[in-house]
Design an enzyme around this catalytic site. Sequence first.
Site, PDB file in Angstrom:
ATOM      1  N   CYS A  89       3.863  24.571  30.957  1.00  0.00           N
ATOM      2  CA  CYS A  89       5.262  24.733  31.352  1.00  0.00           C
ATOM      3  C   CYS A  89       6.143  25.284  30.230  1.00  0.00           C
ATOM      4  O   CYS A  89       7.206  25.835  30.491  1.00  0.00           O
ATOM      5  CB  CYS A  89       5.831  23.411  31.838  1.00  0.00           C
ATOM      6  SG  CYS A  89       4.986  22.761  33.300  1.00  0.00           S
ATOM      7  N   HIS A 338      11.466  25.352  38.957  1.00  0.00           N
ATOM      8  CA  HIS A 338      10.658  25.387  37.737  1.00  0.00           C
ATOM      9  C   HIS A 338       9.561  26.445  37.909  1.00  0.00           C
ATOM     10  O   HIS A 338       8.433  26.129  38.297  1.00  0.00           O
ATOM     11  CB  HIS A 338      10.048  23.998  37.513  1.00  0.00           C
ATOM     12  CG  HIS A 338       9.114  23.888  36.358  1.00  0.00           C
ATOM     13  ND1 HIS A 338       9.078  24.789  35.299  1.00  0.00           N
ATOM     14  CD2 HIS A 338       8.145  22.956  36.083  1.00  0.00           C
ATOM     15  CE1 HIS A 338       8.151  24.413  34.447  1.00  0.00           C
ATOM     16  NE2 HIS A 338       7.564  23.318  34.900  1.00  0.00           N
ATOM     17  N   CYS A 368       8.524  19.052  28.731  1.00  0.00           N
ATOM     18  CA  CYS A 368       7.171  18.509  28.756  1.00  0.00           C
ATOM     19  C   CYS A 368       6.205  19.604  29.202  1.00  0.00           C
ATOM     20  O   CYS A 368       6.565  20.508  29.957  1.00  0.00           O
ATOM     21  CB  CYS A 368       7.091  17.306  29.685  1.00  0.00           C
ATOM     22  SG  CYS A 368       7.618  17.623  31.382  1.00  0.00           S
TER      23      CYS A 368
END
Length: 382
Positions: A89, A338, A368
């Site tokens: 991510c 996201h 994260c």
Amino acid sequence: MADAYIVDAVRSPTGRRKGGLAHVHGADLGAHVLKTLVARNSIPDDEYDDVMFGCVDTIGPLAGDIARTCWLAAGLSDVVPGTTIDRQCGSSQQAVHFAAQAIMAGVNDVVIAGGVQTMTQIPISSAMIAAEPLGFSDPFTGSKGWVERYGDVPPTQFRSAQMIADKWELSREDLEVYSLESHTRALKAIKEGRFDREIAPLEGVTMDETPRESTLEKMAELGYLFGCDKVTAGVSSQTCDGSSAMLIVSEEALKRYNLTPRARIAHMSVRAADPIWMLTAPIPATEYALKKTGMSMSDIDRVEINEAFASVAMAWLKETGYDHEKTNVNGGAIALGHPLGATGTKLMTTLLHELERSGGKYGLQTMCEGGGQANVTILERL
């Protein structure tokens, strides 16, 4: 050591899953932000040193070094190389770090860092699914070293989000209150035009499609995810389609091309924690960054922490004691989506514009990442 400066930053709208950007090829989605940056800055397209793009699940239309393909699909000079980065991510946030490091080392003068993800076409974990016919179910099963160290249950983000909620004593209602606020802030930001300067419309999509009107009553009706008893889709980041990019240059390039810097990259670091907990690393990573810089959270005017799940951001807020009113002030990934490999520079683009809007000096970004990792970047607005 030399400084690295951010001159420009742009992102596409976030297209909801199966929404207005669902049909756009990954190369064209990434090309859109590249063309926008090059068109509005005075640097000839054959004088860029590199293009560094984050992307996850690089198969199908995202395969074959998508950074390079995006640049070529944009119709730009074929002498400019590209490289694709996967830190899960945090991939495009890491692209910023690599770009800045190259500039600070004197290796490069002009680099674009960004990312792209088409989650409608290539859903999360598609690479693992594609490997199943070859006899592989995930990156962990079958590794003797992994099983000896962590056991034979693969880490999952849903399990981690639940573990965090339990450890920090967050109820389902706590998570839903936070998540509803994310949507409220995002809708307010859209209404006030806060994203207008940072978004380059595409395919008739002019604004983020993902924020929605909701209520706690509606959220309470959602079922739990994968065996959880607190985590639902309503308290999780939304899958979506999007791209983002930033122009990062040296002081010499500022003079050569008569550019005006908008921010200086004041700090960048990455740390890791327990991979089974997976999503807790922003907490020690932030502590590490503050120690390295000699700063405290009171020096930070705005924070962007990726809302992979509400519990991640809420635990970070509890541990740091930072003000929620200065954190994700325009909403987060629960409302705004996201797009995996694009999220790092998407958040940093928003952070830069928010510092300019609010008059803040320092902004901190963290998120994260798979494997129990977390990048931290601190920007100084100029």
